[in-house]
Scaffold this motif. Sequence first.
Motif, PDB file in Angstrom:
ATOM      1  N   HIS A  70      27.613  68.922   2.328  1.00 29.06           N
ATOM      2  CA  HIS A  70      26.526  67.945   2.429  1.00 29.06           C
ATOM      3  C   HIS A  70      26.158  67.451   1.033  1.00 29.06           C
ATOM      4  O   HIS A  70      26.029  68.235   0.093  1.00 29.06           O
ATOM      5  N   SER A  71      25.994  66.127   0.879  1.00 32.17           N
ATOM      6  CA  SER A  71      25.450  65.547  -0.357  1.00 32.17           C
ATOM      7  C   SER A  71      24.468  64.463   0.036  1.00 32.17           C
ATOM      8  O   SER A  71      24.610  63.812   1.082  1.00 32.17           O
ATOM      9  N   ASP A  72      23.425  64.257  -0.792  1.00 31.12           N
ATOM     10  CA  ASP A  72      22.374  63.322  -0.383  1.00 31.12           C
ATOM     11  C   ASP A  72      21.715  62.654  -1.578  1.00 31.12           C
ATOM     12  O   ASP A  72      21.991  62.967  -2.745  1.00 31.12           O
ATOM     13  N   SER A  73      20.834  61.731  -1.260  1.00 29.25           N
ATOM     14  CA  SER A  73      20.152  60.926  -2.270  1.00 29.25           C
ATOM     15  C   SER A  73      19.100  61.708  -3.042  1.00 29.25           C
ATOM     16  O   SER A  73      18.577  61.213  -4.043  1.00 29.25           O
ATOM     17  N   GLU A  74      18.775  62.916  -2.598  1.00 28.83           N
ATOM     18  CA  GLU A  74      17.855  63.777  -3.336  1.00 28.83           C
ATOM     19  C   GLU A  74      18.586  64.652  -4.351  1.00 28.83           C
ATOM     20  O   GLU A  74      17.965  65.429  -5.072  1.00 28.83           O
ATOM     21  N   GLY A  75      19.916  64.527  -4.394  1.00 27.59           N
ATOM     22  CA  GLY A  75      20.701  65.251  -5.385  1.00 27.59           C
ATOM     23  C   GLY A  75      21.245  66.587  -4.920  1.00 27.59           C
ATOM     24  O   GLY A  75      21.856  67.314  -5.705  1.00 27.59           O
ATOM     25  N   PHE A  76      21.063  66.938  -3.649  1.00 20.82           N
ATOM     26  CA  PHE A  76      21.557  68.207  -3.154  1.00 20.82           C
ATOM     27  C   PHE A  76      23.032  68.094  -2.760  1.00 20.82           C
ATOM     28  O   PHE A  76      23.449  67.124  -2.127  1.00 20.82           O
ATOM     29  N   VAL A  77      23.806  69.099  -3.146  1.00 24.80           N
ATOM     30  CA  VAL A  77      25.188  69.253  -2.682  1.00 24.80           C
ATOM     31  C   VAL A  77      25.320  70.705  -2.243  1.00 24.80           C
ATOM     32  O   VAL A  77      25.118  71.625  -3.036  1.00 24.80           O
ATOM     33  N   LYS A  78      25.645  70.906  -0.958  1.00 25.10           N
ATOM     34  CA  LYS A  78      25.705  72.279  -0.443  1.00 25.10           C
ATOM     35  C   LYS A  78      26.589  72.317   0.795  1.00 25.10           C
ATOM     36  O   LYS A  78      26.626  71.358   1.577  1.00 25.10           O
ATOM     37  N   VAL A  79      27.290  73.428   0.973  1.00 23.01           N
ATOM     38  CA  VAL A  79      28.095  73.634   2.168  1.00 23.01           C
ATOM     39  C   VAL A  79      27.193  74.192   3.261  1.00 23.01           C
ATOM     40  O   VAL A  79      26.480  75.185   3.061  1.00 23.01           O
ATOM     41  N   ILE A  80      27.204  73.540   4.417  1.00 19.90           N
ATOM     42  CA  ILE A  80      26.388  73.979   5.542  1.00 19.90           C
ATOM     43  C   ILE A  80      27.290  74.317   6.724  1.00 19.90           C
ATOM     44  O   ILE A  80      28.451  73.927   6.783  1.00 19.90           O
ATOM     45  N   GLY A  81      26.722  75.047   7.678  1.00 21.67           N
ATOM     46  CA  GLY A  81      27.465  75.462   8.865  1.00 21.67           C
ATOM     47  C   GLY A  81      27.358  76.959   9.039  1.00 21.67           C
ATOM     48  O   GLY A  81      27.103  77.703   8.077  1.00 21.67           O
TER      49      GLY A  81
END
Length: 244
Positions: A70-81
């Motif tokens: 997951h990557s987003d406009s708030e700057g977070f990058v993280k593997v989810i699931g």
Amino acid sequence: MIQKINSSQFLGHGPIKILYPGSAVSSTDTGIGSIGRIDHPEIKSNTVIKMHPHINDEILSYFRTGEAEHSDSEGFVKVIGGKTLMLMKAGRSFFHEEKIMGQQETMEGLQIFIRPGKKDLEPEVVFLELDNLHSENSWRLIGSPNPETEFQFSSQTWIYDMKLLSGNNYEIPELPNKNLTALLYVFQGSVKINSSIDLKKKECIIFKDETISIQASEDAELVLFFTDEQGEIFKGGMYSGNQM
């Protein structure tokens, strides 16, 4: 009264099936209280869901198999699931992208679109690391309006899950508040409700002021929602809002 929703009431012909739960019980609102929309995706690995916007949605990513970056406009990058869940509070505006990882395993779960308590709240992303993938034969509180839960909704919404093992019986947990409406969703497996209603994968019931007994015909993964239909909500969210 107990209202059953069959899998035939899902929309979509691709890997993401979409349920507007209110459409089964109302001619004026596609949602039920704060429960705006439930997606049941089954997405193959090495798929990219490109950057796209959300506005005034609170989205719980509840994936049981597979992983996504997951990557987003708030700057977070993280593997989810799996044991890593995510709640995206879109507020005014929010963009995100998912890259489905792995070579073979299909990513399957739910994306749950909850209506916010108010319009244009500050965007926020929260991650929850579960101790165990499943909560066997016991309800587990995933999110609520209360600050003691890591996933805190801005509306009067509660979400639980449980894996009910074959041959076991269980009841609905004690209501957080009176006069709540409930939705019980079968993510996997099958159950019998009150010894008379059969529910299988991608089916659910909506009920209020009912005694509910659940019997597992086979191992079943269940997701339970409570919503206060009289609580304050914003119904204009991009995906969670009323589509009528």
